[in-house]
Each structure stands twice: as C-alpha cells, then as structure tokens.
Design an enzyme around this catalytic site. Structure first.
Site, PDB file in Angstrom:
ATOM      1  N   TYR A 131       0.807  -1.217   0.000  1.00 15.48           N
ATOM      2  CA  TYR A 131       0.000   0.000   0.000  1.00 15.48           C
ATOM      3  C   TYR A 131       0.845   1.275   0.000  1.00 15.48           C
ATOM      4  CZ  TYR A 131      -4.483   2.278   0.806  1.00 15.48           C
ATOM      5  OH  TYR A 131      -5.625   3.013   0.680  1.00 15.48           O
ATOM      6  N   LYS A 198      -0.736 -13.558   5.529  1.00 15.16           N
ATOM      7  CA  LYS A 198      -0.782 -14.680   4.579  1.00 15.16           C
ATOM      8  C   LYS A 198       0.625 -15.299   4.619  1.00 15.16           C
ATOM      9  CE  LYS A 198      -2.963 -16.929   1.315  1.00 15.16           C
ATOM     10  NZ  LYS A 198      -4.074 -17.835   1.624  1.00 15.16           N
ATOM     11  N   ASP A 231      -7.451 -14.934   4.271  1.00 14.54           N
ATOM     12  CA  ASP A 231      -8.594 -15.477   3.521  1.00 14.54           C
ATOM     13  C   ASP A 231      -9.568 -16.169   4.470  1.00 14.54           C
ATOM     14  OD1 ASP A 231      -6.454 -17.181   3.928  1.00 14.54           O
ATOM     15  OD2 ASP A 231      -6.726 -18.335   2.093  1.00 14.54           O
ATOM     16  N   ASP A 255      -6.733  -2.434   4.955  1.00 17.51           N
ATOM     17  CA  ASP A 255      -7.587  -1.583   4.122  1.00 17.51           C
ATOM     18  C   ASP A 255      -8.811  -2.368   3.647  1.00 17.51           C
ATOM     19  OD1 ASP A 255      -8.076   0.791   2.507  1.00 17.51           O
ATOM     20  OD2 ASP A 255      -7.629  -0.491   0.796  1.00 17.51           O
TER      21      ASP A 255
END
Ligand code: NAD
Length: 363
Positions: A131, A198, A231, A255
């Site tokens: 980001y 992740k 996820d 975000d």
C-alpha cells in the site's frame, strides 16, 4: 483549556459531510460548557489548480502545531494523476496506526442476521506494505533492470512486460503496530489480539509480521494472542464475527478488511476511523469522497460524527464524546431520521443535514 483542531474539508462529498460533523461536535462540547477552535483548510482535487499540490505544506504544519485534525475524504485519481493525499498525510506525519472500531449499533439495517455482538477493532499498519505505492511501471528501463536482477537471484521468472509493486514489511513497523494493538487491548479491557497475515505464502514479509506479533504477545500474557490467515479470516468475519476482538494487520489487508467489517455493521456510512502517530492524530471516516453524491445532501454523516467521538476521547473530552455517541445511538435506534443507506424504508430517508439536526436535537 481551549483545544485547537485542524479541520481538512476534503473534496467530493467531503465538505458537506465535514460541515455537519463539525456542527454536531461543537454542540457536544458546548453542552459541556467548553469550546473548540478550528483551523479550516481545503485539500484534494479542488486545491491543485491554485496551490500546485493537493496537500499544501501549511495544512501539514497546522496538524503538526495542533496535534489533532478532523479530515473529510479526499479523491485519489485511479491509475494516474496526483498521489494519494491520504497516503501522503500518513507518511509525512508518521501516522503509523489506522484505528477502525467496528461496533454494531441497534436499529441499523444490516444483512447479518445476528449482529448484536459485533464489537471488534481493526488496527492497521499505515506506513508500509504494498500500500506504500512503491511501484515500477511496465516497459520502463528501471523495471527491466529490476526484473533481470530478480531473475539473476533465482527468485522466479517474471513476465517481460510486467509492472512491479514492492511489498516491504519491516521489523520496526511490525513491532510498533503490534505493540500498539496490545497496549490498546490492555487499555480498553479487550480479551484477544489476532494478527492477520498470509504467512503461509509470503513467508519472509508476512512471516516477519506474524513472528514479531508472536514475540510482542509474550509481554502481554493476560491477552490471548491468535494468528489467522487473511482469507480464512474473511470467511469467519461474515459467519462468526463475534469471535473477534482486536485485529492487527499489515496495511493492504487492513484496508480491505475494514471495508468488509463496515459492511457487517451497516456499511461505510457508519464506520469511523483514526490515523494515529506518536505526536499527532487525524480522525476520518473509513469511506471515501463518494463523488457521485457530491452536493446531494444524502450521505450518512454518522461515520464522520463517530470519528469525532474518537477525536473527543483522544483529547480527553470524554463527557462530550459520551453525549455525542449516545445521541447517535438514539437516532439509529429510533430509525426515523436516518439516511437512505441504513433506513428500513429508504423512501422515507432524510438528508445528511436533517440526520445531523436529529442528533443535535437528541443531545
Ligand atoms: P467511497 O467510500 O467514496 O464510496 C463507495 C460507496 O459507499 C458509495 O458509492 C456509497 O454507496 C457508499 N458510501 C460512502 N460513504 C457513504 C456515506 N457517508 N453514507 C452512505 N453511503 C456511503 O469509495 P470509492 O467510490 O471507491 O472512492 C471514491 C474516492 O474516494 C476515490 O478517489 C478513493 O480513492 C477515495 N477514498 C478516499 C478515502 C479517504 O479520504 N480516506 C478513503 C477511501 C477512498
């Protein structure tokens, strides 16, 4: 003591929302026999022509001086044009924490069948990760050099005409954000902190974030520490959101997950936020400038007003914060003077100003 606050009006629907939020905050403070002094500025697309930049230095200087700001949303052109004012502000003021409480208030329409126990807090790292926008354009000579370099290190094959974005995660930033999350949990009597990554795929970058969170957690034995893959977290958030308390995430996941969480509690119109650093803080709604609604007086002012509640708590005006939050709660619960996004009968929804009038009346 009279607090001085920098007010950044933003662009698109920002100015009309911020005007209403200011009215409601001023009223809450007035009821407590106090006052706020506002330094008002514009930022964003409308300022570029006059100032040559969407974020003039005098706006940054004002926030540094006053240490607290309330900000309306600012448009970021897609794929071209000026860099994000929001990212720039966070970087220049080192606002490394994005704090986004996600609490369900009775009366709000939501698709979740059992929303009453949703009360979680997102703590998003605000300065690095993908980001941060460190990117190499496709076809550029530097990008091709980078591709050759990466391939020479046997890090995998990259297609020739690729663009590249850098995901950087530092030990320093991971430590300070996870420490903030545990300190926040301790201060607000929360029971658990879940680090979200992740790290099964991005073993170095997300792995560093996860291991750092694990290390920091050892200093807070009274708070339960969990790790969750992003996820799998998304699945849980729409099925068992009540299982989560404080979430700490790298920038990009933070975000995305914050908008998902806003959806759980009734949408972007009711989701407040704050960007916090060591020396100052900027309070703003989770939503953007919703330019398609500009000038229509239809958007929900609650996200910015509830960001104002966070701001009042930050400056230790706890009584005013309580009065304002209770008035918002009552207007939600009553349901007669709310905007289209949360109205049970959208045809009977009121406008931005009229919903703010009801909140002020309730106070
Ligand atoms: P957005 O949040 O502006 O709007 C998406 C949709 O959410 C709207 O169409 C509307 O249906 C709903 N919504 C948003 N605010 C609402 C409110 N107060 N009341 C009721 N409904 C509301 O997202 P976007 O359209 O993707 O972004 C528009 C611009 O805002 C983009 O340029 C984006 O970069 C920018 N942005 C700025 C910020 C910020 O200033 N912090 C944050 C996010 C997006």
């Amino acid at each position: 003591m009279l607090h001085k606050i920098t007010l950044i009006r933003g662009d698109g629907s920002g100015p009309e929302l911020i005007e209403q939020a200011k009215r409601a905050i001023d009223k809450a403070i007035e009821i407590c026999g106090k006052g706020l002094e506002w330094e008002i500025f514009d930022a964003g697309a409308d300022v570029v022509a006059k100032e040559g930049t969407p974020l003039p230095d005098y706006v940054i200087d004002s926030v540094k001086r006053n240490k607290v700001a309330l900000k309306g949303p600012v448009t970021t052109p897609l794929g071209k044009g000026f860099r994000s004012v929001n990212v720039e502000l966070r970087k220049k003021l080192d606002l490394y924490v994005s704090l986004r409480p996600c609490k369900y208030y009775k009366g709000i329409k939501t698709r979740i069948s059992n929303p009453d126990n949703i009360d979680l807090v997102i703590i998003r790292e605000n300065t690095e990760d993908l980001y941060a926008g460190i990117e190499f354009e496709n076809g550029n000579a530097d990008t091709m050099d980078l591709i050759k370099f990466i391939e020479s290190k046997n890090k995998g094959k990259i297609r020739e005409n690729s663009a590249i974005g850098l995901k950087t995660i530092s030990k320093y930033a991971s430590e300070r954000i996870t420490r903030y999350a545990f300190e926040y949990a301790k201060r607000t009597d929360r029971k658990s902190v879940t680090a979200v990554t992740k790290s099964n795929i991005m073993k170095f970058s997300d792995g560093l974030f996860m291991h750092t969170a694990e290390e920091i957690s050892k200093n807070y034995p009274e708070i339960k520490f969990k790790h969750k893959l992003v996820d799998s977290l998304c699945m849980d958030l729409v099925t068992v959101p009540e299982n989560y308390d404080v979430l700490v995430l790298p920038n990009l996941y933070g975000d995305i997950v914050s908008d998902l969480c806003a959806g759980l509690i009734g949408g972007l119109g009711v989701a407040p936020g704050a960007n916090i650093g060591e020396n100052c803080a900027v309070f703003e709604a989770v939503h953007g400038s919703a330019p398609e609604f500009k000038g229509k007086n239809v958007l929900n002012p609650a996200s910015l007003i509830l960001s104002g509640v966070l701001m009042l708590k930050y400056i230790n005006e706890n009584k005013a914060a309580e009065i304002l939050e209770n008035a918002v709660k009552k207007v939600f619960e009553d349901g007669r003077c709310v905007t289209f996004d949360i109205a049970n009968e959208p045809a009977k929804a009121v406008g931005t100003k009229e919903m703010t009038d009801a909140i002020i009346e309730e106070m």
